[in-house]
Design a protein around this motif. Sequence first.
Motif, PDB file in Angstrom:
ATOM      1  N   VAL A  35       0.830  -1.209   0.000  1.00 34.25           N
ATOM      2  CA  VAL A  35       0.000   0.000   0.000  1.00 34.25           C
ATOM      3  C   VAL A  35       0.867   1.262   0.000  1.00 34.25           C
ATOM      4  O   VAL A  35       0.599   2.212  -0.740  1.00 34.25           O
ATOM      5  CB  VAL A  35      -0.976  -0.004   1.200  1.00 34.25           C
ATOM      6  N   GLN A  36       1.919   1.283   0.812  1.00 35.24           N
ATOM      7  CA  GLN A  36       2.803   2.460   0.858  1.00 35.24           C
ATOM      8  C   GLN A  36       3.474   2.706  -0.494  1.00 35.24           C
ATOM      9  O   GLN A  36       3.633   3.854  -0.912  1.00 35.24           O
ATOM     10  CB  GLN A  36       3.864   2.290   1.956  1.00 35.24           C
ATOM     11  N   THR A  37       3.852   1.644  -1.179  1.00 34.16           N
ATOM     12  CA  THR A  37       4.461   1.788  -2.502  1.00 34.16           C
ATOM     13  C   THR A  37       3.455   2.335  -3.501  1.00 34.16           C
ATOM     14  O   THR A  37       3.780   3.213  -4.311  1.00 34.16           O
ATOM     15  CB  THR A  37       5.036   0.441  -2.984  1.00 34.16           C
ATOM     16  N   LEU A  38       2.216   1.848  -3.451  1.00 30.89           N
ATOM     17  CA  LEU A  38       1.170   2.378  -4.326  1.00 30.89           C
ATOM     18  C   LEU A  38       0.897   3.846  -4.006  1.00 30.89           C
ATOM     19  O   LEU A  38       0.682   4.659  -4.911  1.00 30.89           O
ATOM     20  CB  LEU A  38      -0.116   1.553  -4.188  1.00 30.89           C
ATOM     21  N   ALA A  39       0.917   4.208  -2.731  1.00 29.92           N
ATOM     22  CA  ALA A  39       0.688   5.600  -2.323  1.00 29.92           C
ATOM     23  C   ALA A  39       1.788   6.501  -2.869  1.00 29.92           C
ATOM     24  O   ALA A  39       1.527   7.647  -3.251  1.00 29.92           O
ATOM     25  CB  ALA A  39       0.617   5.704  -0.800  1.00 29.92           C
ATOM     26  N   ALA A  40       3.000   5.994  -2.937  1.00 33.57           N
ATOM     27  CA  ALA A  40       4.127   6.787  -3.446  1.00 33.57           C
ATOM     28  C   ALA A  40       3.981   7.091  -4.939  1.00 33.57           C
ATOM     29  O   ALA A  40       4.585   8.037  -5.433  1.00 33.57           O
ATOM     30  CB  ALA A  40       5.441   6.057  -3.177  1.00 33.57           C
ATOM     31  N   ASP A  41       3.142   6.311  -5.639  1.00 39.98           N
ATOM     32  CA  ASP A  41       2.889   6.571  -7.062  1.00 39.98           C
ATOM     33  C   ASP A  41       2.187   7.903  -7.266  1.00 39.98           C
ATOM     34  O   ASP A  41       2.296   8.510  -8.331  1.00 39.98           O
ATOM     35  CB  ASP A  41       1.981   5.483  -7.673  1.00 39.98           C
ATOM     36  N   ASP A  42       1.395   8.333  -6.273  1.00 40.62           N
ATOM     37  CA  ASP A  42       0.553   9.518  -6.433  1.00 40.62           C
ATOM     38  C   ASP A  42       0.477  10.279  -5.110  1.00 40.62           C
ATOM     39  O   ASP A  42      -0.590  10.416  -4.518  1.00 40.62           O
ATOM     40  CB  ASP A  42      -0.849   9.082  -6.891  1.00 40.62           C
ATOM     41  N   VAL A  43       1.602  10.791  -4.657  1.00 40.02           N
ATOM     42  CA  VAL A  43       1.672  11.478  -3.369  1.00 40.02           C
ATOM     43  C   VAL A  43       0.707  12.662  -3.342  1.00 40.02           C
ATOM     44  O   VAL A  43      -0.033  12.856  -2.367  1.00 40.02           O
ATOM     45  CB  VAL A  43       3.121  11.928  -3.060  1.00 40.02           C
ATOM     46  N   GLU A  44       0.679  13.447  -4.405  1.00 43.29           N
ATOM     47  CA  GLU A  44      -0.200  14.617  -4.450  1.00 43.29           C
ATOM     48  C   GLU A  44      -1.671  14.211  -4.362  1.00 43.29           C
ATOM     49  O   GLU A  44      -2.454  14.817  -3.631  1.00 43.29           O
ATOM     50  CB  GLU A  44       0.058  15.397  -5.747  1.00 43.29           C
ATOM     51  N   GLY A  45      -2.059  13.166  -5.103  1.00 47.16           N
ATOM     52  CA  GLY A  45      -3.439  12.685  -5.057  1.00 47.16           C
ATOM     53  C   GLY A  45      -3.813  12.171  -3.675  1.00 47.16           C
ATOM     54  O   GLY A  45      -4.918  12.419  -3.194  1.00 47.16           O
ATOM     55  N   VAL A  46      -2.898  11.475  -3.035  1.00 42.25           N
ATOM     56  CA  VAL A  46      -3.155  10.958  -1.681  1.00 42.25           C
ATOM     57  C   VAL A  46      -3.313  12.119  -0.711  1.00 42.25           C
ATOM     58  O   VAL A  46      -4.209  12.112   0.140  1.00 42.25           O
ATOM     59  CB  VAL A  46      -2.024  10.000  -1.237  1.00 42.25           C
ATOM     60  N   GLN A  47      -2.470  13.146  -0.844  1.00 44.76           N
ATOM     61  CA  GLN A  47      -2.594  14.312   0.040  1.00 44.76           C
ATOM     62  C   GLN A  47      -3.931  15.018  -0.172  1.00 44.76           C
ATOM     63  O   GLN A  47      -4.582  15.424   0.793  1.00 44.76           O
ATOM     64  CB  GLN A  47      -1.431  15.281  -0.206  1.00 44.76           C
ATOM     65  N   MET A  48      -4.376  15.126  -1.429  1.00 47.81           N
ATOM     66  CA  MET A  48      -5.672  15.764  -1.704  1.00 47.81           C
ATOM     67  C   MET A  48      -6.818  14.942  -1.112  1.00 47.81           C
ATOM     68  O   MET A  48      -7.747  15.492  -0.539  1.00 47.81           O
ATOM     69  CB  MET A  48      -5.868  15.972  -3.206  1.00 47.81           C
ATOM     70  N   ARG A  49      -6.753  13.605  -1.248  1.00 48.33           N
ATOM     71  CA  ARG A  49      -7.801  12.763  -0.668  1.00 48.33           C
ATOM     72  C   ARG A  49      -7.804  12.881   0.853  1.00 48.33           C
ATOM     73  O   ARG A  49      -8.852  12.897   1.481  1.00 48.33           O
ATOM     74  CB  ARG A  49      -7.630  11.304  -1.108  1.00 48.33           C
ATOM     75  N   MET A  50      -6.619  12.979   1.458  1.00 48.58           N
ATOM     76  CA  MET A  50      -6.520  13.145   2.907  1.00 48.58           C
ATOM     77  C   MET A  50      -7.165  14.455   3.336  1.00 48.58           C
ATOM     78  O   MET A  50      -7.905  14.496   4.325  1.00 48.58           O
ATOM     79  CB  MET A  50      -5.056  13.095   3.365  1.00 48.58           C
ATOM     80  N   GLU A  51      -6.925  15.526   2.590  1.00 52.18           N
ATOM     81  CA  GLU A  51      -7.537  16.825   2.905  1.00 52.18           C
ATOM     82  C   GLU A  51      -9.055  16.746   2.800  1.00 52.18           C
ATOM     83  O   GLU A  51      -9.773  17.269   3.662  1.00 52.18           O
ATOM     84  CB  GLU A  51      -6.982  17.909   1.979  1.00 52.18           C
ATOM     85  N   ARG A  52      -9.565  16.070   1.756  1.00 53.69           N
ATOM     86  CA  ARG A  52     -11.025  15.928   1.605  1.00 53.69           C
ATOM     87  C   ARG A  52     -11.607  15.083   2.734  1.00 53.69           C
ATOM     88  O   ARG A  52     -12.685  15.357   3.247  1.00 53.69           O
ATOM     89  CB  ARG A  52     -11.370  15.332   0.239  1.00 53.69           C
ATOM     90  N   TYR A  53     -10.882  14.051   3.126  1.00 57.05           N
ATOM     91  CA  TYR A  53     -11.315  13.199   4.227  1.00 57.05           C
ATOM     92  C   TYR A  53     -11.408  14.019   5.519  1.00 57.05           C
ATOM     93  O   TYR A  53     -12.405  13.947   6.238  1.00 57.05           O
ATOM     94  CB  TYR A  53     -10.341  12.028   4.388  1.00 57.05           C
ATOM     95  N   ILE A  54     -10.375  14.794   5.805  1.00 55.82           N
ATOM     96  CA  ILE A  54     -10.351  15.610   7.027  1.00 55.82           C
ATOM     97  C   ILE A  54     -11.483  16.632   6.996  1.00 55.82           C
ATOM     98  O   ILE A  54     -12.168  16.852   8.001  1.00 55.82           O
ATOM     99  CB  ILE A  54      -8.973  16.284   7.208  1.00 55.82           C
ATOM    100  N   GLN A  55     -11.711  17.213   5.832  1.00 55.79           N
ATOM    101  CA  GLN A  55     -12.794  18.195   5.674  1.00 55.79           C
ATOM    102  C   GLN A  55     -14.154  17.541   5.963  1.00 55.79           C
ATOM    103  O   GLN A  55     -14.970  18.083   6.707  1.00 55.79           O
ATOM    104  CB  GLN A  55     -12.742  18.730   4.244  1.00 55.79           C
ATOM    105  N   ALA A  56     -14.387  16.366   5.398  1.00 52.94           N
ATOM    106  CA  ALA A  56     -15.657  15.662   5.615  1.00 52.94           C
ATOM    107  C   ALA A  56     -15.799  15.242   7.076  1.00 52.94           C
ATOM    108  O   ALA A  56     -16.867  15.394   7.683  1.00 52.94           O
ATOM    109  CB  ALA A  56     -15.743  14.446   4.695  1.00 52.94           C
TER     110      ALA A  56
END
Length: 167
Positions: A136-157
């Motif tokens: 999972v961590q390796t897959l996350a490293a493929d799209d660090v920016e996308g993961v950070q954006m999803r994390m921000e949306r998650y925190i917002q929700a």
Amino acid sequence: APHLVREALSLLRSARHVYVVGQGLSSSLAQLLAELLRFLGYATTDAAADTLSLAMHLADVDENCVLVAVAAGPPSEETANALRYAREKGARTLAFTWSLTSPVAQAADLALPCGAVEVSPLTSVGVMAGLIDSVVQTLAADDVEGVQMRMERYIQARDYMLARKRR
């Protein structure tokens, strides 16, 4: 073996949809893997392990899918049959398994062994959890920016729901 992990990563990256299944002791690890993949943006279903629910999910499996089996506990012929069925429908299959000789490992296109030297009859779920996390961590490293954006949306929700709860 690193080449097996690279192949597993390639399988997951190419999937239009990922189905994850685990029975008994393995069900919690399977749910965790499915949640983490969803968080990374993968279309993922954690298929309930009972026969009828599993059959309902397998009805949608095709050549654009990957079925991942998590098999940390005793051999499961039902999970192995799910892998065989998915393969017949053209899906690729991956198993996180405690033994390469287990029915689940034998039924999968690719099996990642997560065995450890056992000092008790219980399978070490820590080794398997660690391998799942590294994938999972390796897959996350493929799209660090996308993961950070999803994390921000998650925190917002989450923050919205918590604020609404207090009112």
